[in-house]
Design a protein around this motif. Structure first.
Motif, short mmCIF file in Angstrom:
data_model
loop_
_atom_site.label_atom_id
_atom_site.label_comp_id
_atom_site.label_asym_id
_atom_site.label_seq_id
_atom_site.Cartn_x
_atom_site.Cartn_y
_atom_site.Cartn_z
N THR A 151 1.08 -1.36 -0.12
CA THR A 151 0.00 -0.24 0.07
C THR A 151 0.93 1.27 0.05
OG1 THR A 151 -1.70 -1.19 1.11
CG2 THR A 151 -2.22 1.12 1.13
N SER A 152 2.10 1.28 0.72
CA SER A 152 2.83 2.39 0.86
C SER A 152 3.76 2.64 -0.65
CB SER A 152 4.04 2.14 1.76
OG SER A 152 3.37 1.70 2.98
N LYS A 175 -2.24 5.96 3.21
CA LYS A 175 -2.45 4.60 2.63
C LYS A 175 -3.87 4.91 1.88
CE LYS A 175 -0.17 1.80 5.83
NZ LYS A 175 -0.45 0.70 6.71
N ASP A 270 15.54 0.71 3.16
CA ASP A 270 16.14 1.59 4.39
C ASP A 270 16.31 0.76 5.33
OD1 ASP A 270 13.22 2.69 6.23
OD2 ASP A 270 12.98 1.84 4.20
N ALA A 321 9.48 3.09 0.63
CA ALA A 321 8.51 4.13 0.66
C ALA A 321 8.98 5.30 1.34
CB ALA A 321 7.17 3.58 0.89
N1 LIG Z 1 11.04 1.23 7.15
C1 LIG Z 1 10.13 1.07 6.35
N2 LIG Z 1 8.92 0.77 6.42
C2 LIG Z 1 7.95 1.12 5.50
C3 LIG Z 1 8.21 1.26 4.31
N3 LIG Z 1 7.27 1.00 3.44
C4 LIG Z 1 5.95 0.77 4.40
N4 LIG Z 1 6.47 0.59 5.61
C5 LIG Z 1 5.91 0.34 6.71
O1 LIG Z 1 5.06 -0.85 6.78
C6 LIG Z 1 4.05 -0.97 7.12
C7 LIG Z 1 3.07 -1.97 6.26
O2 LIG Z 1 3.30 -0.99 5.23
P1 LIG Z 1 1.87 -1.25 4.23
O3 LIG Z 1 2.43 -0.43 3.15
O4 LIG Z 1 0.44 -1.03 4.80
O5 LIG Z 1 2.03 -2.93 3.93
P2 LIG Z 1 1.10 -3.77 3.09
O6 LIG Z 1 0.33 -4.74 4.35
O7 LIG Z 1 1.88 -4.47 2.15
O8 LIG Z 1 0.21 -3.02 2.29
C8 LIG Z 1 3.52 0.29 7.84
O9 LIG Z 1 3.74 0.57 8.98
C9 LIG Z 1 4.62 1.26 6.93
O10 LIG Z 1 4.82 2.58 7.57
C10 LIG Z 1 9.62 1.29 3.87
O11 LIG Z 1 9.92 1.76 2.75
N5 LIG Z 1 10.67 1.49 4.89
#
Ligand SMILES: Nc1nc2c(ncn2[C@@H]2O[C@H](COP(=O)(O)OP(=O)(O)O)[C@@H](O)[C@H]2O)c(=O)[nH]1
Ligand SMILES: [Mg+2]
Length: 986
Positions: A151-152, A175, A270, A321
């Motif tokens: 999602t990010s 999101k 990162d 992200a």
């Molecule tokens: N350190 C870090 N955390 C990230 C990054 N992208 C997403 N997150 C964190 O990972 C968690 C899940 O992200 P999300 O996009 O909702 O994951 P999804 O379940 O695959 O859709 C969230 O708490 C985000 O803040 C990133 O590039 N770096």
């Protein structure tokens, strides 16, 4: 106007004080209400209340003002309060006291939506026009484990393409595709969401993308499946800091069978240096390990070599992200070209991965000392080291020095002075964005070069959605060409809620022709066939849209290759899960449907619901109809006792479903039973006796015996690996070759049952031509199959489906009089014969088992084993994840004992461990379900040896079945007495 109706300040005087009781008074007056009340009115607020004037704020967002007047008020009051104020006249006895005169408005929105079409960096008209060129479309599903960053990543694309005022719009950066209120509250994606975006590549050319953000939790895998059904490309996402999750293997299974082009996104880059603090070389090993592990899964599932992931093949990309960047080997090579060396050859990007070293100014694959030269690996030297350097500069250099360095050394002049003084995380984001350029460019370049457009893949996507039935030649050639002027064929794969939850849009991919708004089409339901042609409807398409999750762009038509939403008067009442769409004019009754919905995993978790107030049954049933459209994977059945049983995949799935049922769809109080599971019935031996069963009229008889089916064959049937059409030679060939059945047995298969998704029993005709009248048997065939399917749907133990049993007909006598051998007699007789067969073959109860997959910060060792073994489960592996401090634990636990396990694990690890449970297999419940002598204490835990009996009796009781299961119910009294005398049956 009579002056008596107003007080001296001009406020209307309503009722006298005796009438006060008829007024709905509110304790609170919000500030926004005050704006409607003049200063004078404020002073006289109390008087106003007494005089029957009251402002009610009905909804926080809308702040609609409602004023209630006494009967004595006149229409002239309208002028005093303005056009936005509704005036209601009511007398004291107008309604029952408990019914408010003015019903408060409910907060009915359950998805977050843009108030108006947001501004985008592109013209929406251009986007819609571009969809008419299939080579300029890319349909992409983003899939992967829970919290892997899907999602990010889409947020990055939304951010670059949507011009939004960050200060005023509270929905920024939260999101975008998690727009359901429940998704926002829980922080996970529950449903798939689509964004139609116009993205531009590094040369400034535009491509229209339909991107699906799919849920990562295995409980919501149906939505992921429905998105893949419509896509041409699938991106698998793996968090760089974690291992490849177990759930990815299911995703890989679906993606591989879908004929989609696969990509791998390694996300959260990162974390390598900010969290894990790995050196660039270790970071390289970590990334390589992830790619190897995903490839291992792919190979296990039978993927051919050219599908395997390798960054040099352009099917792997890297993303963060948090750093606002995304790159591939090609895009990184472009950065070098732009910043350092314009003449770098095309092969430069290919030498940035693998065992390629940069030694003495040359690229080489040979090195005298691999360990010594490890840091000279090109990926480490040219990619990871610069990234580390950028990050370390921001984190360690003073702002002034950093600014100088960025301007002078990196040549980036577009970051303003104040931006360098921001929080380091913001500086990192800004700097990486400037260094790597727009995410959409590298992403679009990659998908454009290595992905497939509908022009290339339309026929493959169509074939994935096709059943065994043949499509007309003309339609197929139009699908092949992705021709928007051909005959219309489109598939609805999912229903999408309107924001108030009252209706649904249908999500469609057009495979051929053009789906136009205001046109008349034929909708075919999931049960349509040329023989059973009731399940169809002529429907006028009201509107067609492009879907952007939080808003929709209305377009006049959806051309071949594109994906969009349609609405229509009865579309959502007719379609339950999926549907096939044809032109009304060109439709012929023998046109086949596209593949109906199929469960990826089995819904084995179950609760029963009842309205608190029996008179609300109607509301509950209409709520359940809506919920079954939103949660396509749930199964709703009516139990014998009248309860509505809802089956789903897990605790979380049912929790979300019940939340929506209560809050959005039915608005009544609902009683929910304790969680239960589905069971299955099987046999452990071959039937001990051959018991002929007579029909009720005594003119027909049949003898059937039961025996266990090979476990591998059972699983293959359940997972749809076998063609379930006994008339084809293919089936008997597979049974002979793969499962070593003899040719007579392989040809004797009559039917599979139950017919639902996991049909896992077989009926075979093992009668000999010189012993039975084959002609009469063939006459009775359909009725016998129906009786068998009935029996296999509701077994003799507790009316749960029969699994893994082969029923063999060994003798049969069918009356030659049609009236004596009618369907009702034969169906009932066969059903009873199947029950006799299984009851004499050591019947057993099967219970579902979850696989538990967990990642924790450190080994939980014995404490976790203890929690799981208390629940009859076991831990099978507890291993560290390479390059991290994480531990990956897997185990099995029976579904019925898994309730609350997630909470227990969270308590044990203070919330640090994430746990996912997926249905894995069926296992025999301990104990004998027929043992009348086993110990069943009341209100205390049942000993393990009595569990099968306990589950059987409880399930029977819930279904309103008398007593325990017994063979006595299915045989004649004399036969039963004889059998009992043998002491083999009790
Ligand atoms: N350190 C870090 N955390 C990230 C990054 N992208 C997403 N997150 C964190 O990972 C968690 C899940 O992200 P999300 O996009 O909702 O994951 P999804 O379940 O695959 O859709 C969230 O708490 C985000 O803040 C990133 O590039 N770096
Ligand atoms: Mg998500």
């Amino acid at each position: 106007m009579s002056t008596e109706e107003y007080d001296e300040f001009g406020n209307p005087i309503g009722v006298t004080s005796e009438d006060d009781s008829s007024i709905n008074s509110s304790e609170e007056t919000t500030s926004s209400e005050e704006s409607y009340v003049s200063e004078h009115q404020k002073e006289n607020l109390e008087e106003d209340i007494n005089s029957g004037v009251k402002n009610l704020t009905t909804n926080d967002e809308e702040e609609e003002k409602i004023i209630i007047h006494s009967k004595s008020s006149t229409d002239s009051s309208f002028q005093n309060f303005g056009p936005d104020v509704e005036t209601v006249y009511a007398t004291q006895d107008a309604l029952e006291p408990e019914i408010p005169i003015v019903e408060s408005l409910k907060n009915e929105k359950f998805t977050i939506e843009e108030e108006s079409l947001p501004k985008t960096t592109y013209s929406k008209q251009y986007l819609s026009d571009l969809l008419h060129i299939p080579s300029k479309i890319r349909n992409v599903s983003i899939c992967g484990g829970l919290q892997s960053g899907k999602t990010s990543f889409i947020d990055l694309l939304v951010d670059e393409t949507h011009l939004r005022d960050h200060k005023n719009n509270e929905n920024n950066n939260i999101k975008y595709t998690d727009n359901k209120v429940l998704e926002v509250e829980r922080g996970i994606s529950i449903h798939s969401s689509m964004m139609t975006l116009l993205l531009s590549n590094s040369k400034g050319n535009s491509i229209a993308f339909n991107v699906f953000d799919t849920p990562g939790h295995s409980s919501f895998i149906d939505d992921m499946n429905s998105s893949i059904n419509l896509s041409d490309n699938v991106i698998l996402v793996v968090d760089v800091a974690e291992d490849v999750p177990e759930s990815l293997s299911t995703v890989i299974n679906v993606a591989l069978s879908s004929n989609c082009k696969l990509f791998l996104m390694i996300s959260k880059l990162d974390r390598l240096f900010l969290e894990l603090r790995l050196t660039p070389l270790d970071a390289y090993y970590k990334i390589r390990k992830i790619i190897d592990n995903v490839n291992k899964y792919l190979k296990m599932k039978g993927a051919s070599d050219h599908i395997l992931f390798n960054p040099t093949r352009g099917n792997v990309f890297f993303e963060s992200a948090h750093l606002n960047c995304c790159f591939t080997l090609d895009s990184f090579a472009d950065i070098y070209r732009a910043k350092i060396h314009q003449d770098l050859s095309d092969t430069f990007s290919k030498s940035l991965w693998g065992d390629v070293y940069y030694l003495d100014g040359h690229f080489t694959t040979k090195t005298a000392n691999k360990i010594k030269s490890a840091n000279e690996r090109t990926f480490v030297k040219f990619i990871l080291e610069p990234i580390y350097k950028l990050a370390m500069m921001v984190l360690t250099m003073p702002a002034k020095k950093l600014e100088y360095y960025v301007r002078e050394k990196l040549g980036i002049h577009t970051i303003s002075h104040p931006q360098f003084k921001q929080d380091p995380s913001d500086v990192l984001r800004t700097l990486f964005k400037k260094y790597f350029g727009e995410t959409q460019c590298s992403f679009t370049d990659m998908i454009q070069s290595y992905g497939v457009s509908p022009i290339e893949n339309n026929i493959n996507a169509f074939q994935y959605n096709q059943t065994n039935l043949e499509f007309p030649e003309q339609s197929l050639s139009s699908v092949q060409k992705c021709d928007s002027s051909g005959p219309l064929i489109a598939k609805v794969s999912r229903l999408v809620n309107t924001s108030d939850g009252s209706r649904f849009y249908a999500e469609v991919r057009v495979f051929s022709g053009t789906l136009k708004s205001k046109s008349s089409v034929i909708l075919l339901g999931e049960t349509y066939s040329s023989e059973f042609n009731e399940d169809m409807k002529i429907q006028k398409i009201k509107k067609t849209f492009l879907n952007d999750t939080r808003y929709r762009i209305e377009v006049g038509e959806i051309p071949a290759g594109a994906i969009g939403l349609i609405s229509g008067h009865e579309i959502d009442t007719f379609i339950t899960r999926t549907a096939t769409i044809y032109d009304e004019d060109a439709f012929k009754p023998n046109f086949p449907i596209l593949k109906p919905f199929k469960h990826v995993i089995q819904p084995v978790f179950k609760v029963a619901v009842q309205p608190e107030n029996p008179s609300d049954m109607g509301s509950l049933i209409s709520g359940l109809k809506m919920i079954s459209r939103e949660y396509a994977g749930c199964e709703i059945t009516v139990e014998e006792g009248g309860d509505q049983a809802i089956s789903g995949y897990s605790e979380l799935y049912l929790d979300c479903l019940l939340h929506d049922l209560r809050k959005l769809y039915s608005n009544i109080d609902i009683k929910v039973s304790d969680p239960m599971t589905r069971f299955a019935e099987t046999c452990a031996d071959t039937s001990m006796v051959k018991l002929p069963t007579n029909s009720v009229n005594g003119h027909n008889s049949i003898t059937i015996i039961a025996e266990p089916l090979d476990e591998e064959l059972t699983n293959d049937i359940a997972s749809g690996k076998l063609p379930l059409d006994p008339k084809t030679r293919k089936l008997s060939k597979i049974l002979r070759k793969r499962y070593q059945w003899d040719s007579l047995a392989a040809r004797s298969v009559w039917a599979f049952g139950p017919l639902e998704n996991h049909s896992v029993s077989i009926l075979c005709d093992d009668t000999l031509p010189d012993e039975v009248d084959k002609e009469r048997l063939l006459f009775a065939r359909d009725s016998i199959i129906q009786g068998f399917r009935w029996a296999s749907r509701e077994g003799p133990l507790c009316e749960e489906p029969i699994r893994g049993v082969r029923f063999r007909i060994i003798d049969v006598g069918i009356s030659s009089d049609y009236n004596e051998a009618n369907g009702a007699q034969l169906i009932q007789m066969t059903r009873q014969a199947c029950y006799c067969a299984i009851m004499t073959a050591t019947p057993q109860l099967l219970e579902p088992v979850f696989k538990v997959d967990m990642t924790s910060n450190g080994s939980l060792g014995k404490s976790l084993s203890k929690i799981i073994s208390k629940r009859r489960g076991r831990v099978v592996s507890d291993k560290p994840v390479d390059g991290t401090q994480l531990f990956r634990i897997t185990g099995f636990v029976p579904v019925i004992d898994s309730v609350g396990l997630e909470t227990d694990i969270r308590l044990l690890t203070q919330g640090k461990a994430m746990c996912e449970m997926t249905f894995a297999k069926w296992q025999t419940a301990p104990g004998d379900p027929l043992d009348k002598s086993c110990y069943l204490p009341i209100l205390r835990p049942v000993p393990i040896a009595s569990l099968a009996r306990d589950f059987t009796l409880k399930t029977r009781k819930r279904k309103g079945l008398d007593g325990g299961p017994t063979l006595e119910n299915y045989v004649e009294h004399e036969t039963w007495e004889k059998l009992r005398a043998t002491n083999l049956f009790v």
